[in-house]
Scaffold this motif. Sequence first.
Motif, PDB file in Angstrom:
ATOM      1  N   LEU A 101      39.724 -85.228 -18.091  1.00 27.08           N
ATOM      2  CA  LEU A 101      41.125 -84.947 -18.399  1.00 27.08           C
ATOM      3  C   LEU A 101      41.750 -86.062 -19.233  1.00 27.08           C
ATOM      4  O   LEU A 101      42.592 -85.814 -20.093  1.00 27.08           O
ATOM      5  CB  LEU A 101      41.916 -84.761 -17.107  1.00 27.08           C
ATOM      6  CG  LEU A 101      41.558 -83.553 -16.242  1.00 27.08           C
ATOM      7  CD1 LEU A 101      42.326 -83.595 -14.934  1.00 27.08           C
ATOM      8  CD2 LEU A 101      41.830 -82.254 -16.981  1.00 27.08           C
ATOM      9  N   SER A 102      41.336 -87.307 -18.971  1.00 27.78           N
ATOM     10  CA  SER A 102      41.871 -88.436 -19.720  1.00 27.78           C
ATOM     11  C   SER A 102      41.322 -88.487 -21.135  1.00 27.78           C
ATOM     12  O   SER A 102      42.017 -88.910 -22.062  1.00 27.78           O
ATOM     13  CB  SER A 102      41.543 -89.749 -18.992  1.00 27.78           C
ATOM     14  OG  SER A 102      41.972 -90.864 -19.729  1.00 27.78           O
ATOM     15  N   ALA A 103      40.075 -88.029 -21.312  1.00 27.76           N
ATOM     16  CA  ALA A 103      39.428 -88.134 -22.625  1.00 27.76           C
ATOM     17  C   ALA A 103      39.865 -87.049 -23.594  1.00 27.76           C
ATOM     18  O   ALA A 103      39.807 -87.251 -24.806  1.00 27.76           O
ATOM     19  CB  ALA A 103      37.907 -88.092 -22.455  1.00 27.76           C
ATOM     20  N   SER A 104      40.317 -85.913 -23.076  1.00 22.67           N
ATOM     21  CA  SER A 104      40.637 -84.789 -23.955  1.00 22.67           C
ATOM     22  C   SER A 104      42.006 -84.204 -23.604  1.00 22.67           C
ATOM     23  O   SER A 104      42.216 -83.740 -22.473  1.00 22.67           O
ATOM     24  CB  SER A 104      39.559 -83.703 -23.843  1.00 22.67           C
ATOM     25  OG  SER A 104      39.914 -82.554 -24.567  1.00 22.67           O
TER      26      SER A 104
ATOM     27  N   VAL B 237      41.594 -80.369 -22.927  1.00 22.76           N
ATOM     28  CA  VAL B 237      41.066 -80.091 -21.591  1.00 22.76           C
ATOM     29  C   VAL B 237      42.143 -80.307 -20.536  1.00 22.76           C
ATOM     30  O   VAL B 237      42.276 -79.520 -19.589  1.00 22.76           O
ATOM     31  CB  VAL B 237      39.833 -80.972 -21.301  1.00 22.76           C
ATOM     32  CG1 VAL B 237      39.382 -80.803 -19.853  1.00 22.76           C
ATOM     33  CG2 VAL B 237      38.701 -80.621 -22.251  1.00 22.76           C
ATOM     34  N   ARG B 238      42.944 -81.357 -20.697  1.00 21.44           N
ATOM     35  CA  ARG B 238      44.007 -81.603 -19.719  1.00 21.44           C
ATOM     36  C   ARG B 238      45.021 -80.465 -19.711  1.00 21.44           C
ATOM     37  O   ARG B 238      45.416 -79.992 -18.636  1.00 21.44           O
ATOM     38  CB  ARG B 238      44.718 -82.920 -20.038  1.00 21.44           C
ATOM     39  CG  ARG B 238      45.888 -83.196 -19.094  1.00 21.44           C
ATOM     40  CD  ARG B 238      46.649 -84.444 -19.456  1.00 21.44           C
ATOM     41  NE  ARG B 238      45.820 -85.621 -19.339  1.00 21.44           N
ATOM     42  CZ  ARG B 238      46.308 -86.855 -19.140  1.00 21.44           C
ATOM     43  NH1 ARG B 238      47.610 -87.023 -19.009  1.00 21.44           N
ATOM     44  NH2 ARG B 238      45.509 -87.881 -19.066  1.00 21.44           N
ATOM     45  N   GLU B 239      45.444 -80.038 -20.884  1.00 24.89           N
ATOM     46  CA  GLU B 239      46.422 -78.959 -20.950  1.00 24.89           C
ATOM     47  C   GLU B 239      45.859 -77.653 -20.404  1.00 24.89           C
ATOM     48  O   GLU B 239      46.612 -76.827 -19.867  1.00 24.89           O
ATOM     49  CB  GLU B 239      46.883 -78.777 -22.399  1.00 24.89           C
ATOM     50  CG  GLU B 239      47.699 -79.952 -22.928  1.00 24.89           C
ATOM     51  CD  GLU B 239      48.024 -79.804 -24.403  1.00 24.89           C
ATOM     52  OE1 GLU B 239      47.467 -78.883 -25.046  1.00 24.89           O
ATOM     53  OE2 GLU B 239      48.839 -80.609 -24.920  1.00 24.89           O
ATOM     54  N   ALA B 240      44.543 -77.462 -20.508  1.00 27.81           N
ATOM     55  CA  ALA B 240      43.932 -76.222 -20.037  1.00 27.81           C
ATOM     56  C   ALA B 240      43.646 -76.243 -18.544  1.00 27.81           C
ATOM     57  O   ALA B 240      43.806 -75.224 -17.860  1.00 27.81           O
ATOM     58  CB  ALA B 240      42.643 -75.952 -20.816  1.00 27.81           C
ATOM     59  N   LEU B 241      43.219 -77.397 -18.013  1.00 32.71           N
ATOM     60  CA  LEU B 241      42.729 -77.446 -16.634  1.00 32.71           C
ATOM     61  C   LEU B 241      43.738 -78.002 -15.630  1.00 32.71           C
ATOM     62  O   LEU B 241      43.830 -77.499 -14.511  1.00 32.71           O
ATOM     63  CB  LEU B 241      41.444 -78.288 -16.562  1.00 32.71           C
ATOM     64  CG  LEU B 241      40.182 -77.697 -17.174  1.00 32.71           C
ATOM     65  CD1 LEU B 241      39.003 -78.636 -16.961  1.00 32.71           C
ATOM     66  CD2 LEU B 241      39.875 -76.328 -16.571  1.00 32.71           C
ATOM     67  N   TYR B 242      44.457 -79.048 -16.008  1.00 35.02           N
ATOM     68  CA  TYR B 242      45.270 -79.744 -15.014  1.00 35.02           C
ATOM     69  C   TYR B 242      46.320 -78.856 -14.342  1.00 35.02           C
ATOM     70  O   TYR B 242      46.472 -78.909 -13.116  1.00 35.02           O
ATOM     71  CB  TYR B 242      45.928 -80.965 -15.650  1.00 35.02           C
ATOM     72  CG  TYR B 242      46.517 -81.917 -14.635  1.00 35.02           C
ATOM     73  CD1 TYR B 242      45.700 -82.609 -13.751  1.00 35.02           C
ATOM     74  CD2 TYR B 242      47.892 -82.122 -14.551  1.00 35.02           C
ATOM     75  CE1 TYR B 242      46.233 -83.482 -12.814  1.00 35.02           C
ATOM     76  CE2 TYR B 242      48.438 -82.988 -13.632  1.00 35.02           C
ATOM     77  CZ  TYR B 242      47.602 -83.664 -12.758  1.00 35.02           C
ATOM     78  OH  TYR B 242      48.133 -84.517 -11.823  1.00 35.02           O
ATOM     79  N   PRO B 243      47.054 -78.027 -15.081  1.00 34.18           N
ATOM     80  CA  PRO B 243      48.010 -77.140 -14.394  1.00 34.18           C
ATOM     81  C   PRO B 243      47.337 -76.199 -13.398  1.00 34.18           C
ATOM     82  O   PRO B 243      47.911 -75.902 -12.345  1.00 34.18           O
ATOM     83  CB  PRO B 243      48.667 -76.360 -15.545  1.00 34.18           C
ATOM     84  CG  PRO B 243      48.490 -77.231 -16.736  1.00 34.18           C
ATOM     85  CD  PRO B 243      47.168 -77.898 -16.555  1.00 34.18           C
ATOM     86  N   ASN B 244      46.123 -75.732 -13.724  1.00 36.95           N
ATOM     87  CA  ASN B 244      45.419 -74.842 -12.801  1.00 36.95           C
ATOM     88  C   ASN B 244      44.936 -75.577 -11.555  1.00 36.95           C
ATOM     89  O   ASN B 244      44.962 -75.032 -10.449  1.00 36.95           O
ATOM     90  CB  ASN B 244      44.227 -74.203 -13.518  1.00 36.95           C
ATOM     91  CG  ASN B 244      44.652 -73.234 -14.598  1.00 36.95           C
ATOM     92  OD1 ASN B 244      45.207 -72.179 -14.324  1.00 36.95           O
ATOM     93  ND2 ASN B 244      44.408 -73.591 -15.850  1.00 36.95           N
ATOM     94  N   VAL B 245      44.517 -76.830 -11.738  1.00 34.30           N
ATOM     95  CA  VAL B 245      44.115 -77.639 -10.586  1.00 34.30           C
ATOM     96  C   VAL B 245      45.302 -77.843  -9.650  1.00 34.30           C
ATOM     97  O   VAL B 245      45.191 -77.713  -8.422  1.00 34.30           O
ATOM     98  CB  VAL B 245      43.543 -78.993 -11.049  1.00 34.30           C
ATOM     99  CG1 VAL B 245      43.297 -79.909  -9.858  1.00 34.30           C
ATOM    100  CG2 VAL B 245      42.253 -78.788 -11.830  1.00 34.30           C
ATOM    101  N   VAL B 246      46.468 -78.153 -10.223  1.00 40.92           N
ATOM    102  CA  VAL B 246      47.674 -78.336  -9.416  1.00 40.92           C
ATOM    103  C   VAL B 246      48.050 -77.028  -8.717  1.00 40.92           C
ATOM    104  O   VAL B 246      48.431 -77.031  -7.527  1.00 40.92           O
ATOM    105  CB  VAL B 246      48.841 -78.823 -10.299  1.00 40.92           C
ATOM    106  CG1 VAL B 246      50.147 -78.871  -9.497  1.00 40.92           C
ATOM    107  CG2 VAL B 246      48.528 -80.187 -10.888  1.00 40.92           C
TER     108      VAL B 246
ATOM    109  N   VAL C  87      41.392 -87.133  -8.103  1.00 42.57           N
ATOM    110  CA  VAL C  87      41.690 -86.760  -9.493  1.00 42.57           C
ATOM    111  C   VAL C  87      43.023 -87.362  -9.931  1.00 42.57           C
ATOM    112  O   VAL C  87      43.118 -88.012 -10.983  1.00 42.57           O
ATOM    113  CB  VAL C  87      41.724 -85.222  -9.653  1.00 42.57           C
ATOM    114  CG1 VAL C  87      42.187 -84.844 -11.058  1.00 42.57           C
ATOM    115  CG2 VAL C  87      40.365 -84.623  -9.373  1.00 42.57           C
ATOM    116  N   VAL C  88      44.064 -87.147  -9.152  1.00 43.30           N
ATOM    117  CA  VAL C  88      45.410 -87.596  -9.525  1.00 43.30           C
ATOM    118  C   VAL C  88      45.467 -89.118  -9.627  1.00 43.30           C
ATOM    119  O   VAL C  88      46.001 -89.674 -10.606  1.00 43.30           O
ATOM    120  CB  VAL C  88      46.440 -87.081  -8.506  1.00 43.30           C
ATOM    121  CG1 VAL C  88      47.815 -87.660  -8.800  1.00 43.30           C
ATOM    122  CG2 VAL C  88      46.503 -85.561  -8.532  1.00 43.30           C
TER     123      VAL C  88
END
Length: 271
Positions: free
Chosen positions: A103-106, A109-118, A156-157
């Motif tokens: 998530l930190s590198a891309s 990827v952060r915009e695609a995955l992080y909201p779903n993880v939350v 993760v957080v």
Amino acid sequence: MSTTHNPLIQPGTAVPLGWKLDPVMRAILLPTLTALLLIAFWEATVRILAIPAVLLPAPSAIADKLVELFFPLILQHAIPTVTESLVAFLISSLLGVLLAGLLSASTVVREALYPNVVFFQLIPKIALAPLFIVWLGIGSESRVAFSIFISFFPVVVATLAGLDNVDRDLLRLCKALRASEWQVFRDVRVPFAIPYMFSGMKIATTFSIIGIIVGEFVTSQAGLGYLILFASAQAETELIFAAIVVLCAFGLVFYGLVAMAEAYLRKKLGS
């Protein structure tokens, strides 16, 4: 007879209580003494008010039950709980650190995955426990998977926060020195994120145990969660507390090992 005094302390100045104690000793003694006082108050209250053991047993009765049944019964049920909690913790920590790095590198990827993880973390966890049993069966796999699901999110957080909160001046210096993104990530971001990562892992130690215990409540024939459920059905309150004491002891050791690993790694890296 002459007396000596500390020149830094003026005559008549009140000396703070415990000022001579070493900080490490204070960190050990103060919580220990507080716990002993609470246990003594608990023991006295139960005896003075004659509270029935089925409602609230005295600490001495719990200790007797723990000594009586530790080796033949409690230890037998503690082994699967401890083993599955350790496995869930290790896997959740690895997944959490890897996902945080991704998530930190891309940004994409952060915009695609992080909201779903939350979003998935907002779902009440206990409601999902039966689903893991439907998907993975009644064995240890379902309990470990459920424990991983609820314990990897803090890692993760916390790790992501550490990777993102690096000093901007340091990043600009790396850019001026023409360091590659991988070099910055490996030599700057990762060392800086270690305290954050271990903070998440300390939370994950508790969550991994909770996940296994919840799984044992739902379906299991062994484990401390099963033993607590069985003892509650038999109104064996002393056995319930004895199992909880073992869980607390394991949790403290578990947390302490993670803290020791953090201290060792930070000393080795010089952070």
